[in-house]
Design a protein around this motif. Sequence first.
Motif, PDB file in Angstrom:
ATOM      1  N   SER A 270       0.854  -1.185   0.000  1.00 41.99           N
ATOM      2  CA  SER A 270       0.000   0.000   0.000  1.00 41.99           C
ATOM      3  C   SER A 270       0.889   1.233   0.000  1.00 41.99           C
ATOM      4  CB  SER A 270      -0.893  -0.015   1.242  1.00 41.99           C
ATOM      5  OG  SER A 270      -1.638   1.185   1.342  1.00 41.99           O
TER       6      SER A 270
ATOM      7  N   GLY B 135       0.803   5.862  -0.719  1.00 40.23           N
ATOM      8  CA  GLY B 135       0.231   7.107  -1.210  1.00 40.23           C
ATOM      9  C   GLY B 135      -0.492   7.922  -0.169  1.00 40.23           C
TER      10      GLY B 135
ATOM     11  N   THR C   3       7.925  11.486  -2.936  1.00 38.54           N
ATOM     12  CA  THR C   3       8.721  11.784  -4.129  1.00 38.54           C
ATOM     13  C   THR C   3      10.137  12.160  -3.695  1.00 38.54           C
ATOM     14  OG1 THR C   3       6.743  12.623  -5.226  1.00 38.54           O
ATOM     15  CG2 THR C   3       8.864  13.263  -6.176  1.00 38.54           C
TER      16      THR C   3
ATOM     17  N   ASP D 275       4.833  15.656   6.983  1.00 40.06           N
ATOM     18  CA  ASP D 275       3.811  14.789   7.565  1.00 40.06           C
ATOM     19  C   ASP D 275       3.865  14.835   9.092  1.00 40.06           C
ATOM     20  OD1 ASP D 275       2.634  13.801   5.285  1.00 40.06           O
ATOM     21  OD2 ASP D 275       3.997  12.107   5.123  1.00 40.06           O
TER      22      ASP D 275
ATOM     23  N   ILE E 268       1.315   7.238  10.447  1.00 41.75           N
ATOM     24  CA  ILE E 268       1.326   8.524   9.753  1.00 41.75           C
ATOM     25  C   ILE E 268      -0.074   9.129   9.868  1.00 41.75           C
ATOM     26  CG2 ILE E 268       1.854   9.719   7.591  1.00 41.75           C
ATOM     27  CD1 ILE E 268       4.207   7.962   8.710  1.00 41.75           C
TER      28      ILE E 268
ATOM     29  N   ARG F 270      -0.577  14.933   6.223  1.00 42.41           N
ATOM     30  CA  ARG F 270       0.191  16.167   6.113  1.00 42.41           C
ATOM     31  C   ARG F 270      -0.088  17.047   7.321  1.00 42.41           C
ATOM     32  NH1 ARG F 270       4.063  15.722   2.245  1.00 42.41           N
ATOM     33  NH2 ARG F 270       4.239  17.968   2.499  1.00 42.41           N
TER      34      ARG F 270
HETATM   35  C1  6R9 Z   1       5.111   7.699  -2.560  1.00 40.52           C
HETATM   36  C2  6R9 Z   1       4.212   8.881  -2.624  1.00 40.52           C
HETATM   37  C3  6R9 Z   1       3.966  11.683  -0.424  1.00 40.52           C
HETATM   38  C4  6R9 Z   1       2.957  11.866   0.679  1.00 40.52           C
HETATM   39  C5  6R9 Z   1       3.555  11.686   2.039  1.00 40.52           C
HETATM   40  C6  6R9 Z   1       2.344  11.231   2.838  1.00 40.52           C
HETATM   41  C7  6R9 Z   1       1.574  10.395   1.853  1.00 40.52           C
HETATM   42  C8  6R9 Z   1       2.576   8.214   1.069  1.00 40.52           C
HETATM   43  C9  6R9 Z   1       1.997   6.873   2.657  1.00 40.52           C
HETATM   44  C10 6R9 Z   1       1.551   8.163   2.978  1.00 40.52           C
HETATM   45  C11 6R9 Z   1       0.695   7.408   4.955  1.00 40.52           C
HETATM   46  C12 6R9 Z   1       1.711   5.812   3.590  1.00 40.52           C
HETATM   47  N1  6R9 Z   1       1.909   8.967   1.962  1.00 40.52           N
HETATM   48  N2  6R9 Z   1       2.622   6.946   1.476  1.00 40.52           N
HETATM   49  N3  6R9 Z   1       0.904   8.427   4.124  1.00 40.52           N
HETATM   50  N4  6R9 Z   1       1.060   6.137   4.722  1.00 40.52           N
HETATM   51  N5  6R9 Z   1       2.069   4.538   3.366  1.00 40.52           N
HETATM   52  O1  6R9 Z   1       3.013   8.790  -2.445  1.00 40.52           O
HETATM   53  O2  6R9 Z   1       4.851  10.066  -2.894  1.00 40.52           O
HETATM   54  O3  6R9 Z   1       3.175  11.507  -4.130  1.00 40.52           O
HETATM   55  O4  6R9 Z   1       5.280  12.470  -3.072  1.00 40.52           O
HETATM   56  O5  6R9 Z   1       3.326  11.694  -1.692  1.00 40.52           O
HETATM   57  O6  6R9 Z   1       1.933  10.865   0.570  1.00 40.52           O
HETATM   58  O7  6R9 Z   1       1.584  12.340   3.208  1.00 40.52           O
HETATM   59  O8  6R9 Z   1       4.110  12.894   2.505  1.00 40.52           O
HETATM   60  P1  6R9 Z   1       4.165  11.479  -3.016  1.00 40.52           P
END
Ligand code: 6R9
Length: 648
Positions: free
Chosen positions: A384, A386, A415, A500, A512, A515
């Motif tokens: 999982s 994003g 990213t 985050d 997490i 943001r």
């Molecule tokens: C890889 C990707 C980054 C932001 C990140 C956070 C959120 C991504 C997550 C997650 C909780 C996870 N995020 N993976 N939050 N659990 N497993 O998505 O990159 O598009 O740059 O987004 O996505 O908030 O700061 P990007």
Amino acid sequence: MSESKIYPVPPAIAATAHINQARYQQLYQQSVKDPDGFWAEQAQEFVTWFQPWTRVLDYNYGPDEVYIRWFEGGKLNVAYNCLDRHLEKRGDQVAIVWESDDPNVDRRLTYRELHTEVCKLANVLKSRGVNKGDRVCIYMPMIPEAAVAMLACARIGAVHSVVFGGFSPDSLRDRILDSDCRVLITADEGVRGGRHVPLKKNADHAMAECPDVTTCLVVKRTGNAVEWRDGRDIWYHDAMAGASDQCAAEPMDAEDPLFILYTSGSTGKPKGVLHTTGGYLVFAAMTHRYSFDYQDGEMYWCTADVGWVTGHTYIVYGPLANGAKSLMFEGIPNYPDMSRFWQVVDKHQVNIFYTAPTAIRALMRAGEAPVKQTSRASLRILGSVGEPINPEAWEWYYHVVGDGRCPIADTWWQTETGGHLITPLPGATPLKPGSATQPFFGVVPALVDATDGTPIAGAGEGALVITRPWPGQMRTVYGDHQRFIDTYFKQYPGYYFSGDGARRDNDGDYWITGRIDDVLNVSGHRLGTAEIESALVLHSAVAEAAVVGYPHDIKGQGIYAYVTVMAGITQTDELKRELVQLVRNEIGAIATVDIIQWAPSLPKTRSGKIMRRILRKIAANEISTLGDTSTLADPTVVEELIAHRANQ
Ligand code: 6R9
């Protein structure tokens, strides 16, 4: 909040895993006690170098000066690592399996075939004047040529800038101009869910304002008519037909740029996140192998688009560096029907499946039947990425999709981070639904008080920062190093700030919360929007929910919830009351939702992220200042929400 369940590591997974519990502990300790020794070993194991490095790491985390250099003096080539070095052992093994939008059409490319295509395209690029260090823009649908284009750039040391095929002509133009790309690689059209996407037409609009683009290579995907400018526009197949398949891989310095990828910040125009060669590849390969416990010969499928970082690291570079079989899917989860993902899993005998919570929730809404009509017996590991995955979706993914057999790697990264920073490892980490759990090797996360930056020890909640560099870290914002420093190193001096928030529990597992700008402050109490959303979606009538703050006379911020109900559910005041009570029960009385607005669907970016900024504006009744809505997947969603805005 109720204590979360723990799912222990399945013994069958641990028995064959690259990393079991003991090994994780031992390697993690080594990685933080002797980072230089640790990373030197990993760099040897995962990457083939033309010349060894002289120094493992040199860095400064600011506040005024920031630089990060890994494996300085080392020379390598990413395309060589992803292709050439595999030819002897697995030249005839499939590298990319392409499943088209049409379930009856697929294609396989072996490592040898992919190598040939990449060499030819590299020569085409050279013949059009592309030199080492030049930027090349890639605006492509999900077809193998997208990967060929990335690898061809890497082979000659050109820096690619992939722009997601769903972006508008204006977004494409801005990105081309920002990094001064002179060559654009695109296709006549893309195909998604049976619909055609006019990529060349969009590119024409963009290029009308990019006079320095001298070459536009066009892959013929659908064959429909497109406009043409002779001299500039060249059919990919014509150029490839005359190209030699011999092209030496350019030896690159470890810190030479590999790619630029634009990502939205909280303010201003998108930032060109710059990744370099050596550290990125080591980290991509290593995280791919360990986070998913990738075993040689397995079929691996990441459903992301190559236009996002997940596609870069976990469709192309990580898997190919490891000699994996990487599945690339052109379509969408609900075409021709809601069972498509699982049909593809069965068709190609996918062992490892990596997708986003938003897709899981959408599929969950359709019920179990579309899943259960497929076997999915080949599945071993799920992933999982994003956004935070709410426990409800996690459990459904685990029990319904994975039949309770497959560990879920909830991979937290960005990213900016190049690869996974916090994630369970399938053979090592007990799982808690909704927690990204433990740091990856060499990653030292910390929590600091979001307001004053004081470090938080033990269990607690705060801003998620990282204390020292990891090899996959971005090196700068392209063309704006000051913005890099200001965005990531100013607020909490001495740390990389992720943007985050997170909670750390008594086991040291990370949760997490989303943001930091999504954190609400209700009567002086902080509440994660993700937390409230998770509570809302526990209700069987709720498919998805998004929560934002809005100005409240007494509490400072009130809680405004946009709720999408399951198909066939009637939206009643009674249901609203139930939901308010549910959230109070789950979190506490401070989490009393003030307003619920029924939302037929939520505004999302084309990568599936909910655009809370817009939801906050609607909730605050600041509709005249919605801001940039160009990245919305479907703008009519917003009109609908405005039209039915809840009265306050
Ligand atoms: C890889 C990707 C980054 C932001 C990140 C956070 C959120 C991504 C997550 C997650 C909780 C996870 N995020 N993976 N939050 N659990 N497993 O998505 O990159 O598009 O740059 O987004 O996505 O908030 O700061 P990007």
